[in-house]
Design an enzyme around this catalytic site. Structure first.
Site, PDB file in Angstrom:
ATOM      1  CG  HIS A 192       3.167   1.646  -2.394  1.00  0.00           C
ATOM      2  ND1 HIS A 192       3.017   1.909  -3.739  1.00  0.00           N
ATOM      3  CD2 HIS A 192       1.921   1.463  -1.913  1.00  0.00           C
ATOM      4  CE1 HIS A 192       1.738   1.875  -4.059  1.00  0.00           C
ATOM      5  NE2 HIS A 192       1.054   1.607  -2.971  1.00  0.00           N
ATOM      6  N   PRO A 193       4.680  -0.690  -4.047  1.00  0.00           N
ATOM      7  CG  PRO A 193       3.067  -2.278  -4.672  1.00  0.00           C
ATOM      8  CD  PRO A 193       3.404  -1.298  -3.589  1.00  0.00           C
ATOM      9  CB  VAL A 194       4.620   3.406  -7.267  1.00  0.00           C
ATOM     10  CG1 VAL A 194       3.301   2.933  -7.838  1.00  0.00           C
ATOM     11  CG2 VAL A 194       4.415   4.136  -5.943  1.00  0.00           C
ATOM     12  CE  LYS A 195       7.062   5.835  -2.097  1.00  0.00           C
ATOM     13  NZ  LYS A 195       5.635   5.522  -2.083  1.00  0.00           N
ATOM     14  CB  THR A 196      13.602   2.897  -5.794  1.00  0.00           C
ATOM     15  OG1 THR A 196      13.325   4.299  -5.869  1.00  0.00           O
ATOM     16  CG2 THR A 196      14.793   2.571  -6.673  1.00  0.00           C
TER      17      THR A 196
END
Length: 389
Positions: A192-196
């Site tokens: 997901h976009p907020v992941k690393t």
């Protein structure tokens, strides 16, 4: 509004090489189920030291596929920490299994051997097939201790690791990367976009078990399998699966992002260290969530624990004050055992560690494109919002 651009609690970091990789994939013969899927899987497996990696549609699909591949179903039970995203518990219900909620350490938010043992004793006799520790924020749960309790219960570990790509741990047998299969039957990741690293949406399951990997691959594509040497159009389905494939376009982005993982990890660690220094004067009312001694995290979330009660502040006014200064925050997480569906199914539970964590937690901005000055800006605004300036 604050003196700088809006800082969300997390966001993707896309550069020219990432864009070029996607453009190249768009011009190739395959937009889905092509060679970039296997290339991304092989690169990911190498990055975490796992024998097998299986790409899928998202992190929830990774959890669901893991339950299916391990044969978990009606009549089985799965132990899940209450401090997590909904998907960790829901994946058990997807396959008809029941959830045993465990408490967490109030200062780390992690399931512990003690909270797992308490939950299993509370649940009473019956089959427990899997234990799903969550590496909250990127800090690694006590896999060695949890594996020991799980074995005694006849269960396997499945690591819920979307927060922990790049994290490592040492349980006395050397430094180990999260997801290498040393302690668990499978580990799941999210992009997901907020992941690393980001693919927009996307997930991965890693495992050291070749049979589990093979079943994961079948189940992500409707349960279809082809026999070598058979007619080229022939496929057979022995059990139904799902359309949980990850397209080549997204795998191209994932493989490009994976090349940047070392730089992302270095920057996240540097920002976390700066936060630690900047937040020190706000103690004891504000402090970073505790990192266990064995954990070598690449933090996905920068979570602080705030004694709102002692400060005479409500969390919502603090969140709104920070937003007015251009600083986004989030709460990770509302304890899942308190959600209406699970209260209705299992009744109310008293999990004091989860309650204490939820009462104090707040996630502050953390992403690689942040400047050092952004950290100072966030901490200064937090100090003002709490009346500590």
């Amino acid at each position: 509004m604050g003196a700088g651009p809006f800082l969300p609690y997390g966001r993707q970091d896309i550069d020219a090489d990432d864009i070029a990789a996607v453009v190249e994939a768009l011009g190739a013969d395959f937009l889905t189920t092509g060679p970039r899927v296997e290339a991304f899987e092989q690169a990911f497996a190498a990055a975490v030291g796992a024998p097998h990696a299986v790409a899928c549609a998202n992190g929830t699909a990774a959890l669901h596929l893991s339950m299916l591949a391990l044969g978990i179903g009606p009549g089985d039970r799965v132990a899940v920490p209450s401090v997590t995203f909904l998907a960790t518990a829901n994946c058990a219900r997807f396959v008809g299994a029941e959830v045993i909620f465990t408490d967490v350490d109030p200062d780390t938010g992690l399931m512990t051997p003690a909270t797992l043992a308490e939950a299993l004793e509370r649940a009473g006799p019956g089959p427990v097939r899997a234990v799903l520790p969550v590496h909250l924020r990127g800090d690694v749960a006590d896999l060695a201790g949890l594996a020991r309790i799980a074995r005694q219960a006849g269960a396997v570990l499945v690591e819920d690791a979307p927060h922990a790509l790049g994290s490592r741990a040492d349980f006395g047998d050397g430094d180990q990367p999260v997801g290498n299969g040393r302690w668990s039957r499978a580990a799941t990741f999210s992009f997901h976009p907020v992941k690393t690293i980001a693919t927009g949406e996307g997930g991965m399951v890693t495992t050291a078990d070749a049979d589990v990997a093979a079943r994961l691959r079948r189940l992500r594509s409707h349960g279809m399998e082809r026999t070598p040497g058979a007619d080229p159009w022939l496929y057979e389905m022995r059990e139904p699966g799902f359309n949980y494939r990850l397209p080549d376009i997204l795998c191209a982005l994932g493989q490009s992002q994976l090349k940047r993982l070392p730089a992302f990890a270095t920057r996240r660690r540097a920002l976390a260290a700066r936060y630690a220094d900047a937040l020190a004067p706000l103690a004891p009312h504000v402090r970073l969530a505790t990192t266990p001694g064995w954990s070598r995290p690449v933090l996905h979330l920068l979570t602080v624990l705030i004694d709102f009660e002692a400060l005479g502040r409500g969390r919502r006014p603090v969140v709104e004050a920070l937003a007015a200064e251009g600083i986004g925050t989030q709460v990770h997480y509302i304890p899942v055992h308190a959600q209406p569906y699970y209260v209705g199914r299992y009744g109310p539970l008293d999990l004091p560690g989860a309650a204490a964590w939820y009462r104090r937690c707040l996630s502050l901005p953390l992403f690689p494109a942040m400047a050092d000055a952004d950290v100072d800006r966030v901490v200064a605004a937090l100090s003002r919002a709490l009346g500590l300036d």
